[in-house]
Design a protein around this motif. Structure first.
Motif, PDB file in Angstrom:
ATOM      1  N   ASP A   1      34.974  90.935 -76.295  1.00  0.00           N
ATOM      2  CA  ASP A   1      34.354  91.900 -75.039  1.00  0.00           C
ATOM      3  C   ASP A   1      33.323  90.996 -74.368  1.00  0.00           C
ATOM      4  N   PRO A   2      33.767  90.210 -73.307  1.00  0.00           N
ATOM      5  CA  PRO A   2      32.714  89.529 -72.663  1.00  0.00           C
ATOM      6  C   PRO A   2      31.907  90.155 -71.616  1.00  0.00           C
ATOM      7  N   LYS A   3      32.403  91.484 -71.273  1.00  0.00           N
ATOM      8  CA  LYS A   3      31.572  92.396 -70.305  1.00  0.00           C
ATOM      9  C   LYS A   3      30.170  92.788 -71.182  1.00  0.00           C
ATOM     10  N   LYS A   4      30.545  93.249 -72.352  1.00  0.00           N
ATOM     11  CA  LYS A   4      29.362  93.887 -73.154  1.00  0.00           C
ATOM     12  C   LYS A   4      28.454  93.038 -73.721  1.00  0.00           C
ATOM     13  N   HIS A   5      29.091  91.844 -74.219  1.00  0.00           N
ATOM     14  CA  HIS A   5      28.399  90.627 -74.855  1.00  0.00           C
ATOM     15  C   HIS A   5      28.714  89.236 -74.354  1.00  0.00           C
ATOM     16  N   PRO A   6      28.202  88.882 -73.079  1.00  0.00           N
ATOM     17  CA  PRO A   6      28.710  87.632 -72.201  1.00  0.00           C
ATOM     18  C   PRO A   6      28.131  86.362 -73.406  1.00  0.00           C
TER      19      PRO A   6
ATOM     20  N   GLY B   1      15.773  82.016 -80.977  1.00  0.00           N
ATOM     21  CA  GLY B   1      15.362  82.660 -79.574  1.00  0.00           C
ATOM     22  C   GLY B   1      16.290  82.718 -78.336  1.00  0.00           C
ATOM     23  N   SER B   2      17.508  82.176 -78.676  1.00  0.00           N
ATOM     24  CA  SER B   2      18.289  82.262 -77.428  1.00  0.00           C
ATOM     25  C   SER B   2      18.751  83.712 -77.150  1.00  0.00           C
ATOM     26  N   ALA B   3      19.363  83.813 -75.844  1.00  0.00           N
ATOM     27  CA  ALA B   3      19.983  85.079 -75.571  1.00  0.00           C
ATOM     28  C   ALA B   3      21.086  85.381 -76.857  1.00  0.00           C
ATOM     29  N   ALA B   4      21.998  84.780 -76.952  1.00  0.00           N
ATOM     30  CA  ALA B   4      23.171  84.838 -77.776  1.00  0.00           C
ATOM     31  C   ALA B   4      22.481  85.271 -79.298  1.00  0.00           C
ATOM     32  N   GLU B   5      21.284  84.825 -79.602  1.00  0.00           N
ATOM     33  CA  GLU B   5      20.961  85.384 -80.959  1.00  0.00           C
ATOM     34  C   GLU B   5      20.284  86.790 -80.851  1.00  0.00           C
ATOM     35  N   LYS B   6      19.895  87.013 -79.620  1.00  0.00           N
ATOM     36  CA  LYS B   6      19.248  88.544 -79.417  1.00  0.00           C
ATOM     37  C   LYS B   6      20.398  89.393 -79.283  1.00  0.00           C
ATOM     38  N   GLU B   7      21.630  88.830 -78.610  1.00  0.00           N
ATOM     39  CA  GLU B   7      22.735  89.761 -78.684  1.00  0.00           C
ATOM     40  C   GLU B   7      23.204  90.013 -80.276  1.00  0.00           C
TER      41      GLU B   7
END
Length: 67
Positions: free
Chosen positions: A31-36, A53-59
């Motif tokens: 689901d790339p819209k919710k979790h790009p 600390g990356s955005a992906a880790e936070k997601e």
């Protein structure tokens, strides 16, 4: 070199089942819209890992906090 956090480390830290975590991550990556960030960075058949600390880790952490 930047610090890397693996799914195994994240599961141990958050006390969650790795199998359930992989299922949630696979569903989120579709689901790339919710979790790009998750869908952009994950490669099939590759281990789940993120830069600390990356955005992906936070997601990913947010995904597991929604239990």
């Amino acid at each position: 070199m930047s610090d890397i956090i693996t799914l195994k480390q994240l599961c141990a830290e958050l006390k969650i089942d790795p199998r359930e975590a992989r299922e949630r991550l696979r569903a989120a990556a579709r689901d790339p819209k919710k979790h790009p960030e998750l869908s952009k960075l994950h490669k099939p058949r590759a281990p789940w890992s993120w830069v600390k600390g990356s955005a992906a880790e936070k997601e990913a952490r947010g995904l597991f906090a929604k239990r």
